[in-house]
Design a protein around this motif. Structure first.
Motif, PDB file in Angstrom:
ATOM      1  N   MET A   1     -23.043  38.021  81.962  1.00 19.88           N
ATOM      2  CA  MET A   1     -23.529  38.649  80.740  1.00 19.88           C
ATOM      3  C   MET A   1     -24.711  39.550  81.072  1.00 19.88           C
ATOM      4  O   MET A   1     -25.647  39.146  81.734  1.00 19.88           O
ATOM      5  CB  MET A   1     -23.930  37.541  79.756  1.00 19.88           C
ATOM      6  N   ILE A   2     -24.659  40.778  80.623  1.00 18.16           N
ATOM      7  CA  ILE A   2     -25.694  41.765  80.887  1.00 18.16           C
ATOM      8  C   ILE A   2     -26.695  41.768  79.734  1.00 18.16           C
ATOM      9  O   ILE A   2     -26.330  41.702  78.570  1.00 18.16           O
ATOM     10  CB  ILE A   2     -25.070  43.167  81.059  1.00 18.16           C
ATOM     11  N   ASP A   3     -27.959  41.876  80.083  1.00 15.89           N
ATOM     12  CA  ASP A   3     -29.040  41.923  79.110  1.00 15.89           C
ATOM     13  C   ASP A   3     -29.019  43.269  78.392  1.00 15.89           C
ATOM     14  O   ASP A   3     -29.258  44.313  78.995  1.00 15.89           O
ATOM     15  CB  ASP A   3     -30.371  41.713  79.833  1.00 15.89           C
ATOM     16  N   ASP A   4     -28.727  43.253  77.080  1.00 22.17           N
ATOM     17  CA  ASP A   4     -28.663  44.491  76.307  1.00 22.17           C
ATOM     18  C   ASP A   4     -29.992  45.232  76.291  1.00 22.17           C
ATOM     19  O   ASP A   4     -30.016  46.460  76.195  1.00 22.17           O
ATOM     20  CB  ASP A   4     -28.207  44.213  74.874  1.00 22.17           C
ATOM     21  N   ASP A   5     -31.121  44.516  76.389  1.00 23.71           N
ATOM     22  CA  ASP A   5     -32.423  45.190  76.426  1.00 23.71           C
ATOM     23  C   ASP A   5     -32.520  46.115  77.632  1.00 23.71           C
ATOM     24  O   ASP A   5     -33.084  47.209  77.547  1.00 23.71           O
ATOM     25  CB  ASP A   5     -33.572  44.180  76.462  1.00 23.71           C
ATOM     26  N   LEU A   6     -31.971  45.680  78.745  1.00 27.91           N
ATOM     27  CA  LEU A   6     -31.958  46.543  79.935  1.00 27.91           C
ATOM     28  C   LEU A   6     -31.061  47.756  79.707  1.00 27.91           C
ATOM     29  O   LEU A   6     -31.440  48.883  80.009  1.00 27.91           O
ATOM     30  CB  LEU A   6     -31.480  45.777  81.165  1.00 27.91           C
ATOM     31  N   LEU A   7     -29.882  47.534  79.158  1.00 32.33           N
ATOM     32  CA  LEU A   7     -28.945  48.632  78.958  1.00 32.33           C
ATOM     33  C   LEU A   7     -29.460  49.653  77.956  1.00 32.33           C
ATOM     34  O   LEU A   7     -29.073  50.819  78.004  1.00 32.33           O
ATOM     35  CB  LEU A   7     -27.579  48.102  78.534  1.00 32.33           C
ATOM     36  N   GLU A   8     -30.347  49.239  77.061  1.00 32.60           N
ATOM     37  CA  GLU A   8     -30.910  50.189  76.098  1.00 32.60           C
ATOM     38  C   GLU A   8     -31.781  51.240  76.785  1.00 32.60           C
ATOM     39  O   GLU A   8     -32.088  52.277  76.201  1.00 32.60           O
ATOM     40  CB  GLU A   8     -31.699  49.454  75.018  1.00 32.60           C
ATOM     41  N   ARG A   9     -32.165  51.001  78.031  1.00 32.09           N
ATOM     42  CA  ARG A   9     -32.933  51.981  78.799  1.00 32.09           C
ATOM     43  C   ARG A   9     -32.048  53.119  79.303  1.00 32.09           C
ATOM     44  O   ARG A   9     -32.545  54.148  79.740  1.00 32.09           O
ATOM     45  CB  ARG A   9     -33.604  51.305  80.001  1.00 32.09           C
ATOM     46  N   ILE A  10     -30.741  52.927  79.244  1.00 34.07           N
ATOM     47  CA  ILE A  10     -29.801  53.925  79.732  1.00 34.07           C
ATOM     48  C   ILE A  10     -29.309  54.756  78.548  1.00 34.07           C
ATOM     49  O   ILE A  10     -28.891  54.219  77.535  1.00 34.07           O
ATOM     50  CB  ILE A  10     -28.593  53.259  80.435  1.00 34.07           C
ATOM     51  N   THR A  11     -29.389  56.070  78.706  1.00 30.86           N
ATOM     52  CA  THR A  11     -28.924  56.976  77.665  1.00 30.86           C
ATOM     53  C   THR A  11     -27.958  57.983  78.284  1.00 30.86           C
ATOM     54  O   THR A  11     -27.884  58.128  79.502  1.00 30.86           O
ATOM     55  CB  THR A  11     -30.107  57.738  77.013  1.00 30.86           C
ATOM     56  N   ALA A  12     -27.228  58.658  77.429  1.00 29.51           N
ATOM     57  CA  ALA A  12     -26.340  59.726  77.885  1.00 29.51           C
ATOM     58  C   ALA A  12     -26.408  60.853  76.860  1.00 29.51           C
ATOM     59  O   ALA A  12     -26.254  60.611  75.666  1.00 29.51           O
ATOM     60  CB  ALA A  12     -24.911  59.213  78.016  1.00 29.51           C
ATOM     61  N   ARG A  13     -26.696  62.051  77.351  1.00 27.17           N
ATOM     62  CA  ARG A  13     -26.770  63.232  76.485  1.00 27.17           C
ATOM     63  C   ARG A  13     -25.904  64.321  77.096  1.00 27.17           C
ATOM     64  O   ARG A  13     -26.031  64.611  78.286  1.00 27.17           O
ATOM     65  CB  ARG A  13     -28.213  63.729  76.375  1.00 27.17           C
ATOM     66  N   PRO A  14     -25.059  64.929  76.288  1.00 30.97           N
ATOM     67  CA  PRO A  14     -24.174  65.972  76.822  1.00 30.97           C
ATOM     68  C   PRO A  14     -24.930  67.138  77.468  1.00 30.97           C
ATOM     69  O   PRO A  14     -24.421  67.777  78.380  1.00 30.97           O
ATOM     70  CB  PRO A  14     -23.400  66.461  75.598  1.00 30.97           C
ATOM     71  N   ASP A  15     -26.159  67.388  77.027  1.00 28.37           N
ATOM     72  CA  ASP A  15     -26.924  68.527  77.543  1.00 28.37           C
ATOM     73  C   ASP A  15     -27.724  68.194  78.801  1.00 28.37           C
ATOM     74  O   ASP A  15     -28.408  69.060  79.338  1.00 28.37           O
ATOM     75  CB  ASP A  15     -27.850  69.075  76.461  1.00 28.37           C
ATOM     76  N   VAL A  16     -27.664  66.954  79.263  1.00 32.56           N
ATOM     77  CA  VAL A  16     -28.391  66.552  80.475  1.00 32.56           C
ATOM     78  C   VAL A  16     -27.380  66.002  81.479  1.00 32.56           C
ATOM     79  O   VAL A  16     -26.690  65.024  81.205  1.00 32.56           O
ATOM     80  CB  VAL A  16     -29.469  65.489  80.157  1.00 32.56           C
ATOM     81  N   PHE A  17     -27.286  66.657  82.623  1.00 30.98           N
ATOM     82  CA  PHE A  17     -26.376  66.245  83.694  1.00 30.98           C
ATOM     83  C   PHE A  17     -24.942  66.052  83.213  1.00 30.98           C
ATOM     84  O   PHE A  17     -24.242  65.130  83.653  1.00 30.98           O
ATOM     85  CB  PHE A  17     -26.868  64.974  84.385  1.00 30.98           C
ATOM     86  N   GLY A  18     -24.522  66.884  82.283  1.00 27.49           N
ATOM     87  CA  GLY A  18     -23.137  66.832  81.818  1.00 27.49           C
ATOM     88  C   GLY A  18     -22.761  65.529  81.144  1.00 27.49           C
ATOM     89  O   GLY A  18     -21.601  65.151  81.127  1.00 27.49           O
ATOM     90  N   GLY A  19     -23.738  64.827  80.588  1.00 24.93           N
ATOM     91  CA  GLY A  19     -23.463  63.585  79.880  1.00 24.93           C
ATOM     92  C   GLY A  19     -23.474  62.346  80.747  1.00 24.93           C
ATOM     93  O   GLY A  19     -23.186  61.240  80.270  1.00 24.93           O
ATOM     94  N   LYS A  20     -23.830  62.504  82.032  1.00 21.87           N
ATOM     95  CA  LYS A  20     -23.921  61.322  82.904  1.00 21.87           C
ATOM     96  C   LYS A  20     -25.042  60.410  82.404  1.00 21.87           C
ATOM     97  O   LYS A  20     -26.017  60.878  81.823  1.00 21.87           O
ATOM     98  CB  LYS A  20     -24.226  61.739  84.342  1.00 21.87           C
ATOM     99  N   PRO A  21     -24.926  59.112  82.650  1.00 23.38           N
ATOM    100  CA  PRO A  21     -25.970  58.175  82.221  1.00 23.38           C
ATOM    101  C   PRO A  21     -27.307  58.493  82.902  1.00 23.38           C
ATOM    102  O   PRO A  21     -27.349  58.730  84.121  1.00 23.38           O
ATOM    103  CB  PRO A  21     -25.454  56.808  82.661  1.00 23.38           C
ATOM    104  N   ILE A  22     -28.356  58.504  82.107  1.00 23.90           N
ATOM    105  CA  ILE A  22     -29.700  58.759  82.607  1.00 23.90           C
ATOM    106  C   ILE A  22     -30.631  57.643  82.151  1.00 23.90           C
ATOM    107  O   ILE A  22     -30.280  56.843  81.280  1.00 23.90           O
ATOM    108  CB  ILE A  22     -30.232  60.137  82.143  1.00 23.90           C
ATOM    109  N   ILE A  23     -31.815  57.622  82.710  1.00 22.55           N
ATOM    110  CA  ILE A  23     -32.781  56.569  82.417  1.00 22.55           C
ATOM    111  C   ILE A  23     -33.756  57.044  81.349  1.00 22.55           C
ATOM    112  O   ILE A  23     -34.415  58.074  81.521  1.00 22.55           O
ATOM    113  CB  ILE A  23     -33.557  56.172  83.681  1.00 22.55           C
ATOM    114  N   ARG A  24     -33.837  56.292  80.270  1.00 24.90           N
ATOM    115  CA  ARG A  24     -34.798  56.516  79.177  1.00 24.90           C
ATOM    116  C   ARG A  24     -34.946  57.983  78.801  1.00 24.90           C
ATOM    117  O   ARG A  24     -36.035  58.474  78.564  1.00 24.90           O
ATOM    118  CB  ARG A  24     -36.158  55.926  79.519  1.00 24.90           C
ATOM    119  N   ASP A  25     -33.842  58.671  78.745  1.00 27.27           N
ATOM    120  CA  ASP A  25     -33.824  60.066  78.319  1.00 27.27           C
ATOM    121  C   ASP A  25     -34.610  60.982  79.259  1.00 27.27           C
ATOM    122  O   ASP A  25     -34.946  62.106  78.913  1.00 27.27           O
ATOM    123  CB  ASP A  25     -34.340  60.191  76.880  1.00 27.27           C
TER     124      ASP A  25
END
Length: 81
Positions: A1-25
């Motif tokens: 089971m993965i801690d959702d609080d940790l995963l909330e640090r990961i974001t994805a935005r289409p305008d940054v790195f083509g939507g690849k997952p990034i850290i805290r925006d």
């Protein structure tokens, strides 16, 4: 089971790195951090090289990779449209 609080640090935005997952925006991709770790760069080196990076950000990258491999839900990851 993965801690959702940790995963909330990961974001994805289409305008940054083509939507690849990034850290805290920030313009730091999960892929970059995992690649550096795989190359033997230590957590301390990462934190020195990227002053805005926090230890939990590194843990979040590892948790994200684990969730992807395990096929777990990534609902906690913020995706901007």
């Amino acid at each position: 089971m993965i801690d959702d609080d940790l995963l909330e640090r990961i974001t994805a935005r289409p305008d940054v790195f083509g939507g690849k997952p990034i850290i805290r925006d920030m313009r730091l991709s999960v892929e970059l951090i995992l690649s550096l770790l795989a190359q033997g760069v230590s957590q301390e080196e990462l934190l020195d090289d990227y002053p805005d990076l926090e230890p939990d950000d590194i843990r979040a990258c590892i948790a994200y990779a684990c969730a992807v491999i395990a096929g777990d839900s990534l609902a906690a990851v913020s995706v901007a449209s």
